[in-house]
Design a protein around this motif. Structure first.
Motif, PDB file in Angstrom:
ATOM      1  N   LEU A   1      -2.592  -0.028  -7.022  1.00 23.44           N
ATOM      2  CA  LEU A   1      -2.881  -1.455  -6.974  1.00 23.44           C
ATOM      3  C   LEU A   1      -3.409  -1.810  -5.587  1.00 23.44           C
ATOM      4  N   ARG A   2      -4.697  -2.196  -5.528  1.00 23.20           N
ATOM      5  CA  ARG A   2      -5.368  -2.521  -4.263  1.00 23.20           C
ATOM      6  C   ARG A   2      -6.132  -3.825  -4.467  1.00 23.20           C
ATOM      7  N   LYS A   3      -5.926  -4.793  -3.585  1.00 23.64           N
ATOM      8  CA  LYS A   3      -6.506  -6.131  -3.717  1.00 23.64           C
ATOM      9  C   LYS A   3      -8.022  -6.089  -3.921  1.00 23.64           C
ATOM     10  N   ASP A   4      -8.474  -6.872  -4.920  1.00 26.03           N
ATOM     11  CA  ASP A   4      -9.894  -7.042  -5.251  1.00 26.03           C
ATOM     12  C   ASP A   4     -10.563  -5.770  -5.741  1.00 26.03           C
ATOM     13  N   VAL A   5      -9.785  -4.819  -6.264  1.00 26.78           N
ATOM     14  CA  VAL A   5     -10.335  -3.554  -6.751  1.00 26.78           C
ATOM     15  C   VAL A   5      -9.823  -3.295  -8.166  1.00 26.78           C
TER      16      VAL A   5
ATOM     17  N   ILE B   1      -6.999  -1.572 -14.244  1.00 22.34           N
ATOM     18  CA  ILE B   1      -6.193  -2.651 -13.674  1.00 22.34           C
ATOM     19  C   ILE B   1      -6.989  -3.294 -12.547  1.00 22.34           C
ATOM     20  N   PHE B   2      -7.096  -4.629 -12.606  1.00 22.97           N
ATOM     21  CA  PHE B   2      -7.715  -5.370 -11.524  1.00 22.97           C
ATOM     22  C   PHE B   2      -6.613  -6.075 -10.748  1.00 22.97           C
ATOM     23  N   THR B   3      -6.560  -5.852  -9.446  1.00 23.69           N
ATOM     24  CA  THR B   3      -5.529  -6.438  -8.590  1.00 23.69           C
ATOM     25  C   THR B   3      -6.104  -7.667  -7.887  1.00 23.69           C
ATOM     26  N   TYR B   4      -5.523  -8.829  -8.176  1.00 27.64           N
ATOM     27  CA  TYR B   4      -5.967 -10.096  -7.583  1.00 27.64           C
ATOM     28  C   TYR B   4      -5.423 -10.297  -6.179  1.00 27.64           C
ATOM     29  N   ASP B   5      -4.170  -9.888  -5.988  1.00 29.20           N
ATOM     30  CA  ASP B   5      -3.540 -10.164  -4.703  1.00 29.20           C
ATOM     31  C   ASP B   5      -2.567  -9.050  -4.369  1.00 29.20           C
ATOM     32  N   TYR B   6      -2.502  -8.707  -3.098  1.00 33.95           N
ATOM     33  CA  TYR B   6      -1.511  -7.761  -2.598  1.00 33.95           C
ATOM     34  C   TYR B   6      -1.087  -8.231  -1.218  1.00 33.95           C
ATOM     35  N   GLN B   7       0.202  -8.455  -1.065  1.00 34.99           N
ATOM     36  CA  GLN B   7       0.757  -8.875   0.219  1.00 34.99           C
ATOM     37  C   GLN B   7       1.891  -7.933   0.583  1.00 34.99           C
TER      38      GLN B   7
ATOM     39  N   ILE C   1       7.101  -7.893  -0.648  1.00 33.61           N
ATOM     40  CA  ILE C   1       5.852  -7.362  -1.167  1.00 33.61           C
ATOM     41  C   ILE C   1       5.548  -8.109  -2.461  1.00 33.61           C
ATOM     42  N   LYS C   2       4.292  -8.505  -2.610  1.00 30.79           N
ATOM     43  CA  LYS C   2       3.867  -9.184  -3.830  1.00 30.79           C
ATOM     44  C   LYS C   2       2.544  -8.582  -4.271  1.00 30.79           C
ATOM     45  N   VAL C   3       2.447  -8.245  -5.553  1.00 36.25           N
ATOM     46  CA  VAL C   3       1.196  -7.746  -6.117  1.00 36.25           C
ATOM     47  C   VAL C   3       0.960  -8.482  -7.435  1.00 36.25           C
ATOM     48  N   GLU C   4      -0.272  -8.931  -7.622  1.00 37.68           N
ATOM     49  CA  GLU C   4      -0.648  -9.699  -8.813  1.00 37.68           C
ATOM     50  C   GLU C   4      -1.842  -8.995  -9.445  1.00 37.68           C
TER      51      GLU C   4
END
Length: 136
Positions: free
Chosen positions: A69-73, A90-96, A102-105
């Motif tokens: 899971l990598r943001k915008d990828v 899988i498209f990852t919208y956000d990763y913090q 830690i938050k992943v969307e």
């Protein structure tokens, strides 16, 4: 080092929320992050590798999955089941990654207009003190 974690899963479109795990794990530092392993209620083993800009989730149960899971990828992720091996996008919208939070969307893309997405939030604490992982 043993730390208390709470992992919450929320479905992006229905807002259905559940606690995936709430307990203690051993957190091990890696070259560019940290990792930990736990067992879900159905005895599925889950390993999470947390890095500065992405995370990987491995699940070992009735099916074996390896998610990156990598943001915008959009990533291709293998799933091995008794019915064979296939891939999901899988498209990852956000990763913090704030070390102790830690938050992943992300969305699971299935080629139709029906979407299934998740928000995974991980809170890491140690007793009353929060765990502050320091990036090198």
């Amino acid at each position: 080092m043993k730390k208390k974690i709470k992992i919450t899963n929320t479905r992006r479109y229905t807002k259905e929320k559940n606690i995936q795990y709430n307990g203690y794990v051993d957190i091990n530092e890696t070259m560019d992050g940290f990792m930990f392993t736990f067992r879900e209620k159905d005895n599925t083993k889950v390993r999470m590798n947390v890095h500065d800009y992405y995370m990987q989730i491995e699940r070992f149960g009735q099916a074996t999955t390896f998610l990156t899971l990598r943001k915008d990828v959009t990533t291709k992720n293998p799933i091995k089941s008794p019915y064979g091996v296939f891939e999901i996008d899988i498209f990852t919208y956000d990763y913090q990654n704030r070390g102790n939070y830690i938050k992943v969307e992300y969305d699971v893309e299935n080629g139709t207009d029906d979407k299934d997405g998740f928000i995974v939030e991980i809170e890491i604490k140690e007793g009353r003190n929060e765990f502050h992982w320091k990036k090198s």
